[in-house]
Motif scaffolding. Structure first.
Motif: not given
Lengths: 281, 153
Positions: A92-95, A142, A146-147, A149-150, A154-156, B89-90, B109, B144-146
């Motif tokens: 999912n594209i967050v930004s 995952k 996930s780091d 693509i951060a 993008i959110n995986l 999502a944001m 984290r 930021s990503g996940n």
């Protein structure tokens, strides 16, 4: 007349300008605005106003989840077995601005990331555990990407392993192994059965001979008892015994005489003596 | 020129202009021309009642149009809320409040939990500039990503 032309041109210009300046973004996507080639803002769904002539909308990005098919690839496990694995990733594209400016083509980038991560994760596992622990592979995948693509905003959401199949030769070997294992178990079971049967049979024989021995003892005891009684009853008298034996003796001789192959029969004359000889007196 | 306009512009010119502008709205997305058209229709009706020179007419039309557009952009449209955050999502995540289940003290984290799953997950990793203890309620300010970027609520 000139005035009317100018007015008409002005009206057309105003209409076009307004048309360019107002951007309707549909739900489920976001638009990137560049002002003179430089990123300016991201337009959210709904009506937005931009300044025509200096603002352009070069990218229209979907913000819905994207289903990425990760092509199948050959992966070598820790114990040098080859398996063929493919996956599907939900992103999912967050930004949108990061996704657009951070990477040339995020789909190819993520596909390759998942592929390489899958290879390295399965490469640390044995064949058996790779085939049986999909959930663990999923979680590790995952975590691994996930780091990375951060940076691209993008959110995986999830990575699902679709198929994980041993190669054809491996599959054949595995089937043979399974068959051999069953064969081994069958043989063992049969041998166990035979052993059990032999033991039981021997047990039976042992039990039978024990009882036979007991029976012989009992019989001997009984004979002894009987003899003792007879002896007691007889005491020192000879005649009754002599009589009984004599009778038996004669009976026996009679029976002999009736048999087919008897030609001559000689009766002893002195029967008491003969019987005495039997008695050893 | 002015005299010619003064003598030749009738109320129906304004009505036609209004209708044309409202028609143009169909081809130009944006819902702005509509208000110019509405103002022109209003001018047409006004001219039926009272006569006025062309300059005053144009001034009136321009003023009314701008007033309508400003009213629309400033006061009416902002009150139309986003009816859904699905596919955003944001917007779905920012402003959400969750509670910390693994502190980030001594680590980069921690983990937090939302009362209901958001984007298909109720447990997320988070980063924060301040150290938060377990049980503290935190608010999402960025993604930021996940990993979520949070601040104490």
């Amino acid at each position: 007349m000139e005035g009317l032309s100018v007015v008409l041109a002005l009206v057309v210009l105003v209409i076009i300008t307004i048309g360019m300046g107002v951007r309707i973004v549909p739900q489920g996507s976001k638009h990137i605005v560049q002002r003179l080639g430089k990123y300016h803002s991201t337009l959210n769904p709904g009506m937005n106003i931009i300044i025509p002539y200096v603002d352009q909308v070069p990218y229209k990005i979907t913000t819905k989840d994207i289903v990425l098919d990760i092509p199948s690839q050959e992966v070598i496990t820790e114990d040098n077995a080859t398996i063929i694995a493919n996956a599907v990733a939900y992103i999912n594209i967050v930004s949108p601005e990061k996704a657009v400016y951070g990477v040339e083509d995020y789909e190819i980038a993520i596909q390759n990331l998942v592929q390489t991560a899958l290879r390295s994760i399965v490469g640390e596992m044995s064949l058996d555990s790779a085939l049986s622990s999909r959930d663990m592979i999923k979680a590790k995948l995952k975590e691994a990407i996930s780091d990375d693509i951060a940076d691209w905003g993008i959110n995986l959401k999830t990575v699902e392993i679709q198929d994980i199949n041993p190669s054809a030769t491996m599959q054949k070997a595995m089937e043979e192994q399974a068959a051999a294992e069953r064969q081994r178990r069958a043989t063992v079971t049969r041998a166990e059965g035979e052993k059990q049967a032999a033991i039981l049979e021997a047990d039976g024989r042992l039990e039978a001979s024990k009882r036979d021995a007991k029976a012989q003892v009992v019989l001997a005891d009984a004979s002894r008892e009987a003899i003792e009684r007879v002896t007691q009853a007889i005491g020192e008298k000879e005649l009754p015994v002599m009589y009984l034996l004599g009778e038996r003796y004669i009976n026996a001789l009679e029976e002999l005489s009736t048999s087919d192959n008897a030609k001559n029969l000689i009766f002893p004359a002195d029967l008491p003596h003969a019987v005495k000889g039997l008695l050893n007196r | 020129m002015l005299e010619w306009l003064n003598t030749h512009i009738a109320y129906w010119h304004w009505l036609v202009l209004g209708l044309l502008l409202i028609t143009a709205e169909i081809f130009v997305s944006g819902f702005i021309l509509f208000w110019f058209g509405l103002a022109a229709l209003f001018m047409g009706v006004l001219l039926l009642a009272v006569g006025m020179p062309i300059t005053l007419q144009l001034l009136f039309w321009a003023g009314l149009s701008v007033a309508l557009v400003v009213l629309w952009l400033k006061y009416i449209r902002p009150n139309w809320k986003d009816r859904t955050t699905s596919g955003m999502a944001m917007e779905a995540l920012t402003g959400q409040v969750g509670s910390v289940i693994e502190s980030n003290i001594g680590r980069s984290r921690g983990r937090l939990r939302f009362p209901a799953p958001i984007l298909g997950e109720d447990e997320w990793q988070f980063m924060s500039t301040s150290e938060v203890a377990v049980g503290v309620r935190v608010k999402v300010i960025n993604i930021s990503g996940n990993t979520l970027v949070v601040s104490p609520h």
